[in-house]
Write an enzyme that holds these catalytic residues in place. Structure first.
Site, PDB file in Angstrom:
ATOM      1  N   ASP A   1     167.912   7.475  30.241  1.00 42.91           N
ATOM      2  CA  ASP A   1     167.493   6.223  30.860  1.00 42.91           C
ATOM      3  C   ASP A   1     166.130   6.375  31.525  1.00 42.91           C
ATOM      4  OD1 ASP A   1     169.858   4.989  30.120  1.00 42.91           O
ATOM      5  OD2 ASP A   1     170.870   5.462  32.005  1.00 42.91           O
TER       6      ASP A   1
ATOM      7  N   ARG B   1     175.553   9.621  35.876  1.00 48.59           N
ATOM      8  CA  ARG B   1     175.151   9.166  37.215  1.00 48.59           C
ATOM      9  C   ARG B   1     176.292   8.491  37.958  1.00 48.59           C
ATOM     10  NH1 ARG B   1     170.438   5.566  37.377  1.00 48.59           N
ATOM     11  NH2 ARG B   1     170.613   5.098  35.147  1.00 48.59           N
TER      12      ARG B   1
ATOM     13  N   ARG C   1     170.029   9.689  24.347  1.00 47.65           N
ATOM     14  CA  ARG C   1     169.032   8.796  24.939  1.00 47.65           C
ATOM     15  C   ARG C   1     169.099   8.863  26.465  1.00 47.65           C
ATOM     16  NH1 ARG C   1     169.053   3.091  21.569  1.00 47.65           N
ATOM     17  NH2 ARG C   1     168.579   3.952  19.502  1.00 47.65           N
TER      18      ARG C   1
END
Length: 276
Positions: free
Chosen positions: A53, A201, A51
């Site tokens: 973001d 990230r 998934r």
């Protein structure tokens, strides 16, 4: 009948992969169109490899969807591929539709995911602005590559993850490297068996702190000893991140891998050689 979809998208205008009421997402877009173009009476549900973001892009996303059995599978596959190509918006492409081999699960059969984070730390190229994060500080990529070896392997990455109840933050980091590419863009490649929420990230944010001289390399290595998220780590903006590729084992190993991936990871020595 289970089909595999290989998908690419520009995540700028999407609120991530997962369906959310009232928001435009990749999953919602595909789940709306697939039954429509195949004239199905029932809704469908997609499962993806990872998934993404809101704002994160993908060039190599993989998903599977279960559809009613049909007599002519090749015809259905060809029709779905052709029709999706003609109805989907320009920022979402299904690059390939294929019949999934037995035991295939887009999420749990995967053995690795490869992301690339792109940074313009010099004069930014306006043609790359949507997919590159601009920085005012020049990065020393040698510092990233020097510390990368100490981060690779099986570790608890809790310091870099947004913890989810009942979920482990232990991951096997297979590749971590940085290089300069066209337009003098800094590319940081992160490859692992799986990722927890915000892990890529956050890893890049910590690496930027090291590469810009704000932090010592030992600071980042010491973060592996943390057992909860460290708030001082910067989570980089989503626009510079792209899911580039997802890897799977040979067809005969898909089902076993799916079972293995569902097992909870530990840092016990007996488990250290496992990719799960």
């Amino acid at each position: 009948m289970r089909l595999r979809l290989d998908i690419a998208y520009d995540g700028t205008e999407f609120h991530g992969w997962a369906a959310q009421r009232g928001l435009r997402t990749v999953q919602e877009e595909l789940e709306a169109w697939i039954p429509r173009v195949l004239r199905l009476n029932e809704p469908v549900s997609l499962t993806c490899a990872g998934r993404t973001d809101a704002g994160v892009h993908a060039r190599g996303q993989v998903a599977h969807v279960d559809l009613p059995d049909v007599n002519d599978v090749p015809k259905t596959v060809a029709e779905l591929s052709y029709r999706l190509r003609n109805v989907l918006p320009s920022d979402l492409v299904v690059r390939r539709v294929s019949l999934a081999p037995p035991g295939f699960d887009a999420r749990f059969s995967a053995i690795w995911r490869r992301y690339v984070y792109r940074i313009a730390d010099s004069t930014p190229d306006p043609l790359l602005r949507i997919h590159v994060t601009p920085l005012r500080t020049e990065l020393d990529l040698q510092k990233i590559n020097a510390v990368a070896g100490k981060l690779r392997g099986l570790h608890d990455f809790a310091a870099f993850c947004k913890q989810r109840e009942g979920a482990t933050t232990i991951r096997n980091l297979l590749q971590l490297s940085a290089r300069r590419t066209w337009g003098d863009v800094a590319e940081i490649t992160v490859k692992a068996d799986a990722f927890c929420h915000s892990m890529v990230r956050s890893l890049v944010g910590a690496l930027v702190a090291v590469a810009s001289g704000q932090r010592d390399p030992d600071w980042m290595v010491d973060l592996l000893d943390a057992r909860k998220r460290v708030g001082e780590i910067r989570v980089m903006p989503p626009g510079g991140l792209t899911l580039e590729e997802v890897g799977y084992p040979r067809d005969r190993e898909l089902a076993a891998r799916a079972v293995e991936a569902r097992a909870r990871r530990t840092l016990e020595p007996a488990d250290a050689g496992s990719p799960a």
